[in-house]
Write an enzyme that holds these catalytic residues in place. Structure first.
Site, PDB file in Angstrom:
ATOM      1  N   ASP A 310      -1.338  -8.741   4.060  1.00 20.71           N
ATOM      2  CA  ASP A 310      -2.583  -9.388   3.682  1.00 20.71           C
ATOM      3  C   ASP A 310      -2.763 -10.642   4.539  1.00 20.71           C
ATOM      4  O   ASP A 310      -1.799 -11.158   5.111  1.00 20.71           O
ATOM      5  CB  ASP A 310      -2.522  -9.754   2.197  1.00 20.71           C
ATOM      6  CG  ASP A 310      -3.734 -10.534   1.738  1.00 20.71           C
ATOM      7  OD1 ASP A 310      -4.857 -10.087   2.012  1.00 20.71           O
ATOM      8  OD2 ASP A 310      -3.558 -11.598   1.120  1.00 20.71           O
ATOM      9  N   ASP A 505      -0.157 -11.504  -1.917  1.00 15.85           N
ATOM     10  CA  ASP A 505       0.126 -12.574  -2.879  1.00 15.85           C
ATOM     11  C   ASP A 505      -0.880 -12.671  -4.010  1.00 15.85           C
ATOM     12  O   ASP A 505      -0.648 -13.394  -4.970  1.00 15.85           O
ATOM     13  CB  ASP A 505       0.171 -13.929  -2.163  1.00 15.85           C
ATOM     14  CG  ASP A 505      -1.216 -14.455  -1.835  1.00 15.85           C
ATOM     15  OD1 ASP A 505      -2.059 -13.639  -1.423  1.00 15.85           O
ATOM     16  OD2 ASP A 505      -1.441 -15.663  -1.993  1.00 15.85           O
ATOM     17  N   ASP A 509      -4.111  -7.795  -4.395  1.00 20.08           N
ATOM     18  CA  ASP A 509      -3.075  -7.075  -3.650  1.00 20.08           C
ATOM     19  C   ASP A 509      -2.178  -6.232  -4.562  1.00 20.08           C
ATOM     20  O   ASP A 509      -1.439  -5.372  -4.076  1.00 20.08           O
ATOM     21  CB  ASP A 509      -2.192  -8.060  -2.875  1.00 20.08           C
ATOM     22  CG  ASP A 509      -2.972  -8.818  -1.824  1.00 20.08           C
ATOM     23  OD1 ASP A 509      -3.814  -8.203  -1.154  1.00 20.08           O
ATOM     24  OD2 ASP A 509      -2.737 -10.033  -1.677  1.00 20.08           O
TER      25      ASP A 509
END
Length: 614
Positions: A310, A505, A509
């Protein structure tokens, strides 16, 4: 009646076997061979009985292991009068069980150390005096006294003076970290300097260290695929052992050869080396600040070939920072920041909060804004010290300020330009950017060095922002403007190229972390949903901590397979020698236990792993 603990029980069984063997040898040497046989048998029977109980318990749970071979070898040796061989097998089996228990305790040392350091109480300032209170009584806002050598019991911030903290138990970093007033303190850190005050920001149950403890406890209860694989192959090995023993007896006509084959296969390194090596890997990874939630994800981590990462909060810091302040009027940059931050106190937008934080870090005393009106995603208007102020996107500000558009400096990669107008006049721009984490380029190079084949970025941000931030990075692909379900589809589609690891995080996600072969969450204080869905949690927000975790996982798996291969190979050689009559039962038992000790010690080599990328 209070039962013995497993360790004491193992010690008691070893003592019985040892006393029986030594006493029998003494009687045999004195010429009482008949009595020696009874003593040897007496030392074997309690071990055999305990073993049978354990086998029955395992069978009820659906497990069929090589303990059956140990039971068969002792029973056969007693039946055919090889009482000395039975006594040696009993001693070696009970000794091997105790050694395995000791090895697992040694392997879990780092994780056990984390659990043993959990604080139970805290010292708080209350009504002008200090009180020692249970940890659960600490609430956000309480002021705690952290003395030299104390462990920070909850997450908080340095309230007075400066703090020198040893975070080695959490991150593996040997050097203490110095924090200034207002900086965040992770619970579980040890005060290595002078006494300081800590302002609690979380309940104990919601603090970093409590989350780590919960994850460690879950990790210690796991069972790896390789361990289950060992259980399945143990059935095959059991069948081969019995077949070889039967054939040795059939062709030679000597039942003692069958006994020798059985004892040389007791117990098999297949069920010793794998769990010890993987548990040692879990412990070693925890030392470097990588908490792996069990042996199953450790084994999966060792096979990862594709990483999807990410952007916001993972590849980048996740916190916008002021890059520059460009004044277009007589106002100084500090005066511009004063007006912008004063007004932004009324907004929860991440950019607004970053501007406020920057002003506070510079020691500015911000006035209370009035007449606030916020347009979500556009900007905010209000009054500061009698002045009309507008802060937000340039189009929003220009539409309200009614003044000519003025050029602003070229923005940095991925930067956001915040415009500021005071009393109807555009006075300048504030450039904000979410910078890459320090060491990102070196981290990606390290991944390539250890054999990562594909590295992709997956983000919900706009493509232009993602491309600007990642310009020059060694990536194999970039996917932008993704929804959480699209991240899941990306993970699933990448599986055609091999096992996939997802690093993130945020709440968005969590589905992708759960869908990946290995999900990695950033920081034990990160979003609870991502930490829950992940298989691996980095105890600090440092992406490069993942490199030593990957190295340790790969070495753990390699050593486990190496131990199994060597151990099983030597066992088969010994079994063939016994079947051909070259090994007596006693010799076979001693040989097998030497092999078992060797593979356990080899598995413990994982604890000496020093990752190159640490």
């Amino acid at each position: 009646m209070k039962l013995l603990s497993p360790d004491r029980w193992n010690v008691a069984l070893l003592a019985i076997a040892l006393i029986g063997l030594v006493s029998g040898i003494g009687l045999w040497a004195a010429g009482y061979s008949g009595l020696a046989d009874y003593v040897w048998a007496g030392g074997v029977i309690p071990i055999l009985a305990a073993l049978i109980v354990e086998i029955i318990r395992s069978l009820r749970q659906g497990d069929l292991g090589l303990d059956i071979v140990a039971a068969l070898s002792m029973s056969a040796a007693l039946f055919f009068g090889e009482t000395l061989a039975a006594a040696v097998v009993a001693l070696m089996y009970s000794g091997g069980t105790l050694l395995e228990s000791f090895a697992e305790v040694r392997a879990r040392r780092e994780m056990s150390d984390l659990l043993s350091r959990v604080p139970r109480t805290a010292t708080i300032h209350h009504n002008g005096k200090l009180e020692e209170v249970p940890l659960d009584d600490v609430a956000p806002g309480d002021l705690l006294l952290i003395r030299q050598g104390d462990i920070a019991p909850v997450d908080g911030a340095v309230e007075s003076g400066r703090a020198l903290l040893d975070q080695s138990a959490l991150t593996g970093e040997s050097m203490p970290v110095r924090l200034e007033q207002g900086q965040a303190v992770m619970s579980g850190s040890t005060n290595a300097g002078e006494t300081f005050d800590l302002r609690a920001t979380h309940l104990a149950a919601n603090s970093t260290y409590a989350g780590i403890v919960r994850l460690v406890e879950a990790a210690q209860k796991s069972k790896a695929p390789m361990v289950r694989l060992a259980d399945r192959y143990s059935l095959l090995f059991l069948a081969v052992t019995i077949a070889m023993a039967t054939l040795a007896w059939w062709f030679s006509g000597d039942p003692i050869r069958a006994v020798a084959v059985l004892v040389v296969a007791t117990p098999c390194p297949l069920i010793l080396a794998v769990p010890v090596a993987l548990v040692a890997g879990l412990s070693r990874a925890a030392h470097y600040g990588v908490l792996i939630k069990g042996a199953k994800p450790l084994e999966a981590l060792a096979r990862i070939e594709t990483m999807i990462v990410d952007k916001t909060g993972t590849l980048t810091e996740g916190r916008p920072k002021i890059v520059s302040i460009d004044a277009l009027s007589d106002l100084t940059p500090d005066e511009m920041l004063f007006f912008a931050a004063g007004l932004d106190q009324g907004s929860k937008h991440p950019v607004a909060q970053a501007i406020v934080a920057s002003a506070q870090q510079r020691g500015m005393h911000l006035p209370v804004p009035t007449d606030l009106v916020e347009t979500p995603g556009e900007g905010i208007t209000g009054r500061i010290d009698g002045h009309d102020v507008v802060v937000g996107g340039e189009d929003f500000v220009m539409g309200l300020a009614e003044c000519a558009r003025m050029d602003h400096p070229a923005r940095s990669n991925g930067a956001v330009i915040v415009a500021l107008a005071v009393d109807g006049q555009l006075v300048g721009h504030i450039e904000m950017a979410d910078a890459l984490r320090s060491g990102t380029i070196a981290f990606l190079k390290g991944l390539r060095r250890i054999g990562m084949k594909r590295i992709l970025l997956a983000t919900g941000d706009r493509l232009s922002v993602a491309e600007a931030v990642t310009d020059g990075l060694d990536l194999d692909g970039l996917r932008a403007e993704l929804t959480p379900d699209q991240k899941v589809l990306l993970v699933l589609s990448e599986r055609k190229n091999g096992p996939v690891m997802m690093v993130g995080d945020g709440v968005n996600d969590a589905p992708a972390l759960a869908a990946a072969d290995v999900g990695v969450a950033m920081g034990a204080r990160g979003t609870a949903a991502s930490a829950e869905a992940a298989d691996v949690v980095l105890l600090v927000d440092q992406l490069d901590r993942l490199l030593p975790g990957l190295e340790i996982a790969r070495r753990s798996r390699r050593i486990a397979l190496e131990s199994v291969g060597i151990g099983i190979g030597l066992s088969f050689v010994g079994m063939i020698a016994a079947a051909l009559g070259y090994l007596a039962p006693v010799q076979g038992a001693v040989l097998q236990e030497v092999i078992d000790v060797a593979v356990i010690l080899n598995a413990l080599r994982v604890l000496n792993t020093v990752p190159l990328e640490a």
